[in-house]
Design a protein around this motif. Sequence first.
Motif, PDB file in Angstrom:
ATOM      1  N   ASN A 164      -9.160  -0.047   7.261  1.00 39.19           N
ATOM      2  CA  ASN A 164      -8.026   0.659   7.836  1.00 39.19           C
ATOM      3  C   ASN A 164      -6.774   0.324   7.033  1.00 39.19           C
ATOM      4  O   ASN A 164      -6.677  -0.757   6.437  1.00 39.19           O
ATOM      5  N   ASP A 165      -5.806   1.223   7.009  1.00 38.70           N
ATOM      6  CA  ASP A 165      -4.521   0.937   6.361  1.00 38.70           C
ATOM      7  C   ASP A 165      -3.694   0.086   7.328  1.00 38.70           C
ATOM      8  O   ASP A 165      -2.961   0.596   8.166  1.00 38.70           O
ATOM      9  N   ASP A 166      -3.841  -1.236   7.214  1.00 39.89           N
ATOM     10  CA  ASP A 166      -3.234  -2.146   8.185  1.00 39.89           C
ATOM     11  C   ASP A 166      -1.726  -2.234   8.062  1.00 39.89           C
ATOM     12  O   ASP A 166      -1.032  -2.507   9.049  1.00 39.89           O
ATOM     13  N   LEU A 168       0.203   0.325   7.333  1.00 37.05           N
ATOM     14  CA  LEU A 168       0.665   1.506   8.053  1.00 37.05           C
ATOM     15  C   LEU A 168       0.514   1.313   9.560  1.00 37.05           C
ATOM     16  O   LEU A 168       1.383   1.728  10.332  1.00 37.05           O
ATOM     17  N   SER A 169      -0.551   0.669   9.990  1.00 39.46           N
ATOM     18  CA  SER A 169      -0.763   0.419  11.421  1.00 39.46           C
ATOM     19  C   SER A 169       0.419  -0.288  12.043  1.00 39.46           C
ATOM     20  O   SER A 169       0.942   0.123  13.088  1.00 39.46           O
ATOM     21  N   THR A 196      -7.308  -8.175   7.552  1.00 42.91           N
ATOM     22  CA  THR A 196      -6.636  -7.332   8.548  1.00 42.91           C
ATOM     23  C   THR A 196      -5.354  -7.996   9.049  1.00 42.91           C
ATOM     24  O   THR A 196      -4.285  -7.381   9.073  1.00 42.91           O
ATOM     25  N   HIS A 199      -2.590  -8.524   6.118  1.00 40.02           N
ATOM     26  CA  HIS A 199      -1.856  -7.322   5.729  1.00 40.02           C
ATOM     27  C   HIS A 199      -0.922  -6.856   6.851  1.00 40.02           C
ATOM     28  O   HIS A 199       0.162  -6.331   6.581  1.00 40.02           O
ATOM     29  N   ARG A 200      -1.327  -7.065   8.103  1.00 45.38           N
ATOM     30  CA  ARG A 200      -0.419  -6.712   9.201  1.00 45.38           C
ATOM     31  C   ARG A 200       0.765  -7.677   9.266  1.00 45.38           C
ATOM     32  O   ARG A 200       1.867  -7.284   9.639  1.00 45.38           O
ATOM     33  N   GLU A 323     -11.956   0.973  -3.295  1.00 47.22           N
ATOM     34  CA  GLU A 323     -11.214   0.575  -2.099  1.00 47.22           C
ATOM     35  C   GLU A 323     -10.818   1.846  -1.352  1.00 47.22           C
ATOM     36  O   GLU A 323     -10.066   2.665  -1.869  1.00 47.22           O
ATOM     37  N   ARG A 325      -9.033   3.287   2.035  1.00 43.11           N
ATOM     38  CA  ARG A 325      -8.179   2.949   3.178  1.00 43.11           C
ATOM     39  C   ARG A 325      -8.028   4.187   4.067  1.00 43.11           C
ATOM     40  O   ARG A 325      -7.562   5.230   3.607  1.00 43.11           O
ATOM     41  N   LYS A 327      -6.531   6.287   7.323  1.00 41.48           N
ATOM     42  CA  LYS A 327      -5.229   6.388   7.970  1.00 41.48           C
ATOM     43  C   LYS A 327      -5.355   6.241   9.490  1.00 41.48           C
ATOM     44  O   LYS A 327      -6.141   6.946  10.125  1.00 41.48           O
TER      45      LYS A 327
END
Length: 355
Positions: A164-166, A168-169, A196, A199-200, A323, A325, A327
């Motif tokens: 997941n794009d963490d 962006l999350s 995860t 990156h968050r 890789e 990712r 959205k």
Amino acid sequence: MSTMKITLRDLAKKLGVHPSTVSRVINPKTRHLVGEKVAAQVLAAARDLGYRPNSIAASLRTKRSNLIGVLLPDITNPMFPLILLGIEEALSPAGYTALVVNAGSDYVKQQHIVEQMQGRQIDGLIVASVERDDPLISYCLAQELPVVTVNRSEERGRVSCVVNDDVLSIRLAVDHLVALGHTQIGHVLGPLNVSTSYHRHLGFQTALIAQGLPFDEHMEVESTAYTREAGARACETLLTQFEDVTAVIAGNDLIAIGCLDVFRRRGIACPADISLVGHNDTPLTDVIDPPLTTVRIKQRELGVQSARILLSTIDEPASEPLEVRLKPELVVRASTAPPRRTAHARTAQSRKKKA
């Protein structure tokens, strides 16, 4: 003739076709090479006679077992069933079967599991338990075992990953809370040894700065695990060290539920006193009290794409790591609202209730 001992040649003789025709039909990857009518007849006869392919003999002949190992960090985490569904959705049409194991986070245990899977001649491995710097990946590469990581990635980018794009999350969560009027936002994140959370963590700082808000270390607390219990402990720490917090972003939905447990024990109303945002949009987050605002990730698609990339890697071992990712999207429910009370007002209200 005993149905328990029927062979491919027996089946071909009964149908009056060449054994190679039966072989192509039985293998989902080559079935398209045979006409639909003949394929249907072969499959019907195989089913009626109880024919089962000799997978051991086939693996010796083709050097393929059509088995894929899948390592999960915690099988009780509700996000993994959908990832598994995606993996099976991609593997099944290609004639592969998944061997799923709850591997935890201990490297010695994980390597032992992989060694046992290698004894069953797995063709590749999908790892959901990978850490940022993971010796298991080094082991797999040394063994020339095709491997793809899902939901998490390893720091050195040595193998393909679907995540997941963490960043962006976390930005979606922060932007939503700021739009509601929150400026004192806390973050209960998961363990920083996995990608995860890391990156968050980086995304949280970036998102606050983009909104013109300051970042300070007391605004974040690391949970020791992605569990309800660990989330509750981390939330207690956050509320103690960040008294002015009006909104909390949780590392996943289980951590968010742990936060709700703490709010209830402390007499804090959600979202009247504190807003809360989860992550993953796992099943039943829409029916808890209050229904949880959360960041939805494409769990099933994570599984589908990781399996497809692994199958491609098995066919082309020298291919460069990819890789991917995916959205995420924000799902707004009842656990977030504009801020209404300061920390001092909450403290006064709590004292009033005790009196």
